[in-house]
Design a protein around this motif. Structure first.
Motif, mmCIF file in Angstrom:
data_model
loop_
_atom_site.group_PDB
_atom_site.id
_atom_site.type_symbol
_atom_site.label_atom_id
_atom_site.label_comp_id
_atom_site.label_asym_id
_atom_site.label_seq_id
_atom_site.Cartn_x
_atom_site.Cartn_y
_atom_site.Cartn_z
ATOM 1 N N CYS A 107 105.020 72.491 93.609
ATOM 2 C CA CYS A 107 105.417 73.795 93.655
ATOM 3 C C CYS A 107 105.240 74.136 95.178
ATOM 4 C CB CYS A 107 104.446 74.607 92.822
ATOM 5 S SG CYS A 107 104.817 76.338 92.692
ATOM 6 N N MET A 109 105.238 77.315 95.815
ATOM 7 C CA MET A 109 104.383 78.630 95.793
ATOM 8 C C MET A 109 102.998 78.464 95.008
ATOM 9 S SD MET A 109 107.168 81.740 95.878
ATOM 10 C CE MET A 109 106.070 82.854 96.546
ATOM 11 N N HIS A 112 96.943 81.747 96.410
ATOM 12 C CA HIS A 112 96.000 81.804 97.526
ATOM 13 C C HIS A 112 96.858 81.333 98.867
ATOM 14 C CE1 HIS A 112 93.038 82.540 94.607
ATOM 15 N NE2 HIS A 112 92.437 81.532 94.512
ATOM 16 N N SER B 282 106.325 81.055 91.600
ATOM 17 C CA SER B 282 105.040 80.495 91.849
ATOM 18 C C SER B 282 104.422 79.835 90.673
ATOM 19 C CB SER B 282 104.370 81.805 92.492
ATOM 20 O OG SER B 282 104.049 82.611 91.109
ATOM 21 N N ASP B 283 103.207 79.316 90.790
ATOM 22 C CA ASP B 283 102.500 78.591 89.978
ATOM 23 C C ASP B 283 101.894 79.674 88.908
ATOM 24 O OD1 ASP B 283 100.603 79.434 91.469
ATOM 25 O OD2 ASP B 283 99.102 78.044 91.575
ATOM 26 N N TYR B 289 102.404 75.729 85.387
ATOM 27 C CA TYR B 289 103.377 74.479 85.108
ATOM 28 C C TYR B 289 103.517 74.348 83.530
ATOM 29 C CZ TYR B 289 101.629 73.474 89.728
ATOM 30 O OH TYR B 289 101.236 73.763 91.040
ATOM 31 N N TYR B 402 99.962 86.943 92.903
ATOM 32 C CA TYR B 402 100.459 85.679 93.499
ATOM 33 C C TYR B 402 99.312 85.383 94.502
ATOM 34 C CZ TYR B 402 102.562 82.397 96.852
ATOM 35 O OH TYR B 402 102.509 81.455 97.597
ATOM 36 N N TYR B 403 98.859 86.090 95.173
ATOM 37 C CA TYR B 403 97.906 85.680 96.282
ATOM 38 C C TYR B 403 96.456 85.576 95.551
ATOM 39 C CZ TYR B 403 95.284 85.422 100.810
ATOM 40 O OH TYR B 403 94.491 85.053 101.775
ATOM 41 N N THR B 404 96.180 86.360 94.478
ATOM 42 C CA THR B 404 95.027 86.465 93.527
ATOM 43 C C THR B 404 93.634 86.436 94.567
ATOM 44 O OG1 THR B 404 95.395 84.049 93.366
ATOM 45 C CG2 THR B 404 96.117 85.472 91.512
ATOM 46 N N GLU B 464 86.443 80.947 86.264
ATOM 47 C CA GLU B 464 85.840 79.669 86.849
ATOM 48 C C GLU B 464 85.148 78.787 85.747
ATOM 49 O OE1 GLU B 464 86.032 80.606 91.377
ATOM 50 O OE2 GLU B 464 84.181 79.730 90.645
ATOM 51 N N GLN B 468 85.253 74.830 85.450
ATOM 52 C CA GLN B 468 84.182 74.150 85.985
ATOM 53 C C GLN B 468 82.947 74.971 86.107
ATOM 54 O OE1 GLN B 468 83.887 70.509 87.518
ATOM 55 N NE2 GLN B 468 81.922 71.233 86.793
ATOM 56 N N ASP B 469 82.113 74.721 85.238
ATOM 57 C CA ASP B 469 80.914 75.803 85.182
ATOM 58 C C ASP B 469 79.840 74.973 86.056
ATOM 59 O OD1 ASP B 469 79.743 77.894 84.659
ATOM 60 O OD2 ASP B 469 79.348 77.729 82.645
ATOM 61 N N LEU B 538 94.393 74.517 84.688
ATOM 62 C CA LEU B 538 93.860 74.625 85.952
ATOM 63 C C LEU B 538 92.725 73.306 86.126
ATOM 64 C CD1 LEU B 538 93.434 78.188 86.900
ATOM 65 C CD2 LEU B 538 95.104 76.609 88.040
ATOM 66 N N GLN B 541 94.090 70.374 87.330
ATOM 67 C CA GLN B 541 94.516 70.049 88.744
ATOM 68 C C GLN B 541 93.307 70.021 89.532
ATOM 69 O OE1 GLN B 541 97.600 70.758 89.833
ATOM 70 N NE2 GLN B 541 98.426 71.096 87.962
ATOM 71 N N LEU B 542 91.952 70.076 89.073
ATOM 72 C CA LEU B 542 90.942 69.896 89.976
ATOM 73 C C LEU B 542 91.020 68.454 90.558
ATOM 74 C CD1 LEU B 542 87.731 71.133 88.396
ATOM 75 C CD2 LEU B 542 89.050 72.217 90.144
#
Lengths: 542, 542
Positions: A107, A109, A112, B282-283, B289, B402-404, B464, B468-469, B538, B541-542
């Motif tokens: 991707c 985009m 962040h 964007s993602d 995805y 997007y930028y979050t 989060e 991942q805690d 997510l 994706q880590l």
């Protein structure tokens, strides 16, 4: 073989770094997990800005620090703190997560991301003395060791960006790497020695002006040794306040041009040979152009040069130029040190029913603090007012006196609290600066630190009012002393007169479980004598 | 002849900018004085970060904004907000003061300076579509007009740095300058037209996917006209939520891949011709995805290209490609729009003694808000949860989807309050984000704005935890509802059950003098259905 995250943690621990400041985010979460499982303690702040200031403070006090943030939204929030670290010579290791190499192909985009993937790297390359992206298993180990080396050698921040799919990647455990240390040029050093000794031999009245580099490179003991042997009086710059104990018999005061104490200024400026040791000739250090020091008086010992009578001997390292002083044998047995008068607190007796003023607040604080306090000072009138407060201990006072970014002091207390768990913390902060980062008191509470926070409340940007006033210098007048009600901990005092101030400080002194906040209310246009002088100088620069 | 500061003010006022966000500092004080004497209103925030987010929000809602800060310590605090503005296509004019040209010759080390004098310029050049230093009286006017032109054309931030001794310098009043506007390439446009019409003629099931650019370039009316004429169902991306009224008969929902509403996803993905109008792939927009959209289905109308069946027709501007749709005459009279179902709030009835959950909170809010509300939404579960809240009015919902970046929403309310004094403001923010910038409530109060702030309090970084805690996701649990005691204004409610929520919202609704803050306490591991799905994505994706 080892994991990249392990190497990062190992090199930090080896260099005595015990804490990591930051805020977690998804591009750095796997590293946060590794940090949590390690011997490093994570101090996660309310906002990245607070972590940034804390890391800068930690590095200045301890010689190295680590700041760990996520990509974009995390890293861009600490640009100011890293700019400050560069300006103030503070070796912060900034570690930023980044989108994984794999997902970048999926991707274009990713959240962040702003502009391009390498934009963040380019930006931090401008503000650090070493920067690298850890995207190459072959060179990652070398990059990590190089970063640490550069930070510690140059006392500047460094930048490491790690794509998230690399944190747990395997790398070869690096052997001992050798880095070439800079050396003085022999010819230059010999010439400098000759010129320096000639200069010293002919000096009639000498003094030392101590600067920040002496603290950064830990030369205090060496300086005190030859100052004592030669009987040289010692002044410090504003930035280097508390570089040595201010109750040392040779200490003569903080030099600040002619902004405040005329006697101190006259004493230093009357010398024909001023050994300026690691002092930075910044506008603030020189009292906003009120200084009358000239190049003929000064012998400037810089981190990599020595300047005598306007001639610069370059590639002469500070450690070598200071050694010249250590080796110097004076023709006359000792120098005359006629104006030795260490700072002492004048007796403060609270007057009944007298409205608080900035000047009286600091007279009271001067008497209150002792060697067990570490003082974190923000910028503005709290800084100007505290310059004459005597600091009995070395490195007891910390402030961003050159870069002068507001909001430094409360987060900086996190660093002091982490490093010196047995010291009491005194935070001096204006109301304007407190509104920027004061809520990091929340973080101080979480980590069991119990600072005393003195908010000098002059209802807005008090330093700017005498330069150029307008409604834009107004802020909401918070009931700062009621912060305990929001945070569910701590104690607060509204201080409007001197008796209340003395009482509040006494209560603060015995309270070690949680913070104490003093909302010290002074008149809106009340200024310290130094600020009045300084504002006049700054107004002329508008 | 005129004064440079006057020109800056004049061009902003001409373009309908009525407010300037920032924090004053000595390198920009003379300009602040000029601003105060002008028709522009200064909104000075607690911290520059707040001003930055507010300026981004203002530019997105209004088409242009101004952010004004001092050198170094001010400008570097807004790097994140400017990066956000770039990412989200927001035309912010950033004006930074700088040391005077004259004083740079006096002293190499001036306060607020890090690295070199031009470092700041280099950094912002990376993050803006136009940047200039106003150090040349011959070209300053041109640079100012160019900056405004670029910001408005490209919808990106621009940077103007002014040495403080130039703000009041004389410059020639610029005549009307002509800027070359970009145009579509005729050959490319003709070819695109042919391909597009062939594609539309053969489509069996079509739909529109609306994106951010439609809002930025104000194409809503045009889009609604041809969508109505052709009977095309309309979906929006997450980022473009509320680009049109979500109660419009053609509106079918916010598409978010398969993260949440499967029906919406299936509906859109079942089309063989999806007109993606200014939507960014964007993602987040693609549901991390989970989206099954493929290039064969999509016709992508980008700001300067049109992509059909994987073939890119470049230099085709959005205004021209949209005109092709307006001109298109279908072979069959109208398209089939079988799945038109505008969002509506489902009936919410508070249950007695039932613990609050995120899902029920948003069910209640969905019923509460009407067209008179402007919703400022932070990132995290408040964003995911609010996607299904129906927004009856166009542009009623704003979020940095997007930028979050965390911490956007409270400062963004300053922009909405300034622009729409007759609207009510609803701020949706998590507890983590509130701890970053929530204290800008102080600024909202100073400027007479009375937002309703809903703090979704799940005791830490709730987004989060499922990824991942660790302890690093914990923060201090503030008594957010007691903020009125610190600020000396407003009302607060601790909300632990649904009856209390309904009561608090009713009280908030009638309170228009000051803010209302709801501390909505949900279980630590309570998540919206969308977040659960997203976190799983997510985590991988880590």
């Amino acid at each position: 073989m080892m994991i990249l995250a392990e190497l990062l943690i190992e090199v930090l621990l080896q260099r005595n770094v015990g804490h990591v400041f930051g805020v977690p985010g998804d591009f750095v979460l796997s590293f946060y997990k590794a940090l949590e499982d390690s011997d490093l303690e994570i101090i996660n702040t309310c906002d990245e800005q607070g972590a940034g200031f804390a890391a800068d403070a930690y590095a200045r006090m301890h010689g190295l620090s680590c700041l760990c943030v996520t990509y974009g939204v995390g890293a861009y929030k600490v640009v100011n703190a890293i700019a400050e670290a560069y300006a103030e010579k503070s070796p912060v290791v900034l570690i930023s997560g980044a989108p994984g190499l794999f997902e970048r192909e999926q991707c274009e985009m990713i959240h962040h991301k702003s502009v391009a993937y390498d934009t963040q790297f380019k930006i931090f390359s401008e503000l650090t003395c070493y920067s690298a992206v850890l995207d190459n298993p072959e060179t990652n180990a070398q990059a990590i060791l190089s970063a640490i080396y550069h930070a510690m050698l140059y006392k500047r921040p460094v930048y490491l960006e790690c794509p998230r799919d690399m944190f747990l990647s395997k790398i070869k455990r690096p052997g001992s790497m050798t880095f070439k240390r800079p050396k003085s040029k022999t010819v230059s050093l010999l010439a400098a020695k000759k010129a320096l000794y000639r200069r010293l031999d002919s000096a009639k009245k000498s003094a030392i002006l101590l600067g920040t580099d002496i603290q950064r490179y830990s030369f205090q003991d060496q300086v005190l040794a030859f100052a004592t042997r030669l009987g040289l009086p010692i002044f410090s710059t504003i930035m280097a306040k508390s570089v040595i104990s201010e109750q040392h018999p040779l200490f003569c005061g903080v030099y600040q041009g002619h902004l405040a104490d005329e006697e101190i200024a006259d004493d230093l400026e009357s010398c024909d040979c001023i050994l300026s040791l690691g002092a930075w000739m910044s506008d603030v250090n020189l009292g906003i152009y009120s200084s009358k020091l000239n190049q003929k008086q000064l012998v400037e010992f810089n981190s990599d040069s020595l300047v005598i009578d306007g001639h610069c001997y370059d590639t002469v390292l500070l450690e070598d130029s200071l050694s010249l002083l250590s080796d110097y044998q004076p023709k006359t047995p000792v120098f005359e040190s006629s104006f030795s008068k260490p700072l002492t607190s004048r007796g403060f007796v609270a007057e009944e029913g007298v409205e608080m003023t900035t000047q009286r607040l600091f007279a009271c604080l001067s008497q209150f603090i002792d060697g067990n306090y570490c003082v974190l000072c923000d910028v503005g009138d709290v800084l100007f007012s505290s310059l004459s407060m005597p600091m009995p201990e070395r490195s007891q006072f910390l402030s961003p006196a050159y870069y002068t970014s507001m909001g430094f002091a409360v987060p900086a207390a996190l660093a002091a609290g982490a490093l010196y768990p047995n010291k009491r913390l005194l935070v001096l902060v204006g109301d304007g600066a407190f509104q920027m980062t004061g809520m990091e008191l929340s973080t101080l509470q979480r980590f069991g630190m119990a600072p005393i926070v003195v908010v000098l409340n002059n209802q807005g940007y008090g330093t700017e009012r005498p330069i150029q006033d307008g409604k834009f210098n107004d802020i909401l007048n918070w009931d700062y002393h009621r912060l305990p009600e929001l945070l569910g901990c701590g104690q607060g005092f509204l201080v409007k007169d001197e008796a209340r101030l003395v009482h509040a400080l006494a209560m603060a002194d015995i309270s070690t479980d949680s913070f104490t906040i003093l909302n010290v209310s002074v008149p809106k246009h009340d200024h310290s004598p130094l600020l009045k002088q300084l504002a006049a100088g700054l107004h002329d620069q508008l």
